[in-house]
Design a protein around this motif. Structure first.
Motif, PDB file in Angstrom:
ATOM      1  N   TYR A  89       0.751  -1.516   0.097  1.00 55.92           N
ATOM      2  CA  TYR A  89       0.339   0.460   0.158  1.00 55.92           C
ATOM      3  C   TYR A  89       0.602   1.082   0.210  1.00 55.92           C
ATOM      4  O   TYR A  89       0.274   2.154   0.320  1.00 55.92           O
ATOM      5  N   ALA A  90       1.909   0.979  -0.378  1.00 54.13           N
ATOM      6  CA  ALA A  90       2.295   2.851  -0.177  1.00 54.13           C
ATOM      7  C   ALA A  90       2.345   2.930  -1.754  1.00 54.13           C
ATOM      8  O   ALA A  90       3.187   4.079  -1.858  1.00 54.13           O
ATOM      9  N   ASN A  91       2.301   2.203  -2.545  1.00 53.56           N
ATOM     10  CA  ASN A  91       1.878   2.480  -3.977  1.00 53.56           C
ATOM     11  C   ASN A  91       0.390   3.205  -3.361  1.00 53.56           C
ATOM     12  O   ASN A  91      -0.436   2.652  -3.982  1.00 53.56           O
ATOM     13  N   PRO A  92       0.126   4.741  -4.314  1.00 59.88           N
ATOM     14  CA  PRO A  92      -0.893   5.238  -4.105  1.00 59.88           C
ATOM     15  C   PRO A  92      -1.712   5.000  -4.416  1.00 59.88           C
ATOM     16  O   PRO A  92      -2.632   4.796  -4.038  1.00 59.88           O
ATOM     17  N   THR A  93      -1.860   4.712  -6.157  1.00 60.97           N
ATOM     18  CA  THR A  93      -3.260   3.833  -7.017  1.00 60.97           C
ATOM     19  C   THR A  93      -3.766   2.366  -6.027  1.00 60.97           C
ATOM     20  O   THR A  93      -4.949   2.811  -5.553  1.00 60.97           O
ATOM     21  N   ARG A  94      -2.875   1.807  -5.092  1.00 56.64           N
ATOM     22  CA  ARG A  94      -3.596   0.660  -4.406  1.00 56.64           C
ATOM     23  C   ARG A  94      -3.779   1.435  -3.030  1.00 56.64           C
ATOM     24  O   ARG A  94      -4.366   0.911  -2.970  1.00 56.64           O
ATOM     25  N   PHE A  95      -3.519   2.197  -2.478  1.00 59.94           N
ATOM     26  CA  PHE A  95      -4.222   3.210  -1.490  1.00 59.94           C
ATOM     27  C   PHE A  95      -5.831   3.678  -1.598  1.00 59.94           C
ATOM     28  O   PHE A  95      -6.101   3.439  -0.907  1.00 59.94           O
ATOM     29  N   MET A  96      -5.670   3.996  -2.612  1.00 59.90           N
ATOM     30  CA  MET A  96      -6.583   4.884  -2.816  1.00 59.90           C
ATOM     31  C   MET A  96      -7.790   3.587  -3.292  1.00 59.90           C
ATOM     32  O   MET A  96      -9.054   4.086  -3.003  1.00 59.90           O
ATOM     33  N   ALA A  97      -7.148   2.404  -3.870  1.00 55.12           N
ATOM     34  CA  ALA A  97      -8.491   1.220  -4.040  1.00 55.12           C
ATOM     35  C   ALA A  97      -8.509   1.020  -2.439  1.00 55.12           C
ATOM     36  O   ALA A  97      -9.607   0.715  -2.118  1.00 55.12           O
ATOM     37  N   LEU A  98      -7.707   0.520  -1.833  1.00 56.70           N
ATOM     38  CA  LEU A  98      -8.212   0.520  -0.407  1.00 56.70           C
ATOM     39  C   LEU A  98      -9.682   1.056   0.063  1.00 56.70           C
ATOM     40  O   LEU A  98     -10.155   1.188   0.788  1.00 56.70           O
TER      41      LEU A  98
END
Length: 240
Positions: free
Chosen positions: A12-21
């Motif tokens: 979840y360091a990846n902003p795109t993955r974090f935004m999905a979560l």
């Protein structure tokens, strides 16, 4: 356990993955916070008047959780800033910046409700005792942190400067926490402790803890929303 946390952090360091979560958590977290606070206020409505303070004691159920979140919020900023500077986690600065206005508002609520509670109890709206003064200093540190982000145009420099201020300013958190133990103050000592039997009667303690959880959930919901907004703002900045 530590390895698992590192793996989750890396994912979840990846902003795109974090935004999905964050998108998945957004509505449930806000709903849970609203329901929990509603239940807490329902419990507070049936709390009996105190034999000394009367109905004024109910200010405690806003003042104390707000004060808890003021300290937790700054501790959150400190950890996020250290994570960003030491471990180069890309969301560290985002999390710290998002939490700052939330923590500042909780600190202001603690100051205002403390003044409202103190006036009938102490006969004055404000005294320069250790606890009140250190909380006021904490509020100013929050404002300084927010202002520093705004004062520096270059995002990388602003993030580093703000993180350094957050780390240095953390020295005030234990001062706030232990001020009533280190100095002779008007403010009462802690009534809720994990290391000792709480001084509060159960009629007051359980609604207070419920409100504390509600404020914590509200802090998380607000901070998560602000993190989403900050990531979107950064994307727009890069495209322009």
């Amino acid at each position: 356990m530590l390895k698992a946390l590192e793996n989750i952090s890396a994912v979840y360091a990846n902003p795109t993955r974090f935004m999905a979560l964050a998108t998945k958590l957004h509505a449930p977290l806000w709903g849970l916070a609203a329901l929990w606070l509603a239940y807490g206020l329902y419990r507070v409505a049936y709390v009996p008047d105190d034999y000394q303070q009367g109905a004024t004691v109910k200010i405690m159920f806003v003042h104390v959780p707000a004060a808890w979140m003021a300290l937790f919020g700054y501790s959150f900023i400190f950890v996020a800033s250290v994570t960003a500077l030491v471990f180069r986690h890309p969301l560290g600065h985002v999390a710290a910046r998002a939490a700052a206005p939330v923590g500042a508002v909780f600190t202001l609520i603690a100051l205002v409700t403390g003044s409202l509670w103190g006036q009938p109890m102490w006969g004055t709206w404000w005294v320069w005792d250790a606890r009140l003064t250190s909380v006021l200093v904490l509020f100013f540190i929050y404002l300084g942190y927010i202002a520093l982000w705004q004062a520096i145009d270059e995002p990388t420099r602003a993030a580093r400067a703000a993180a350094l201020l957050a780390i240095v300013g953390f020295i005030n958190v234990p001062i706030v926490k232990f001020s009533v133990d280190w100095w002779n103050t008007l403010h009462q000592p802690a009534s809720v402790s994990r290391l000792a039997r709480p001084a509060l009667h159960a009629d007051f303690l359980y609604p207070l803890l419920i409100m504390g959880v509600g404020f914590f959930l509200l802090f998380l919901a607000l901070t998560l929303t602000r993190m989403q907004m900050e990531i979107l703002r950064q994307k727009l900045r890069r495209r322009s």
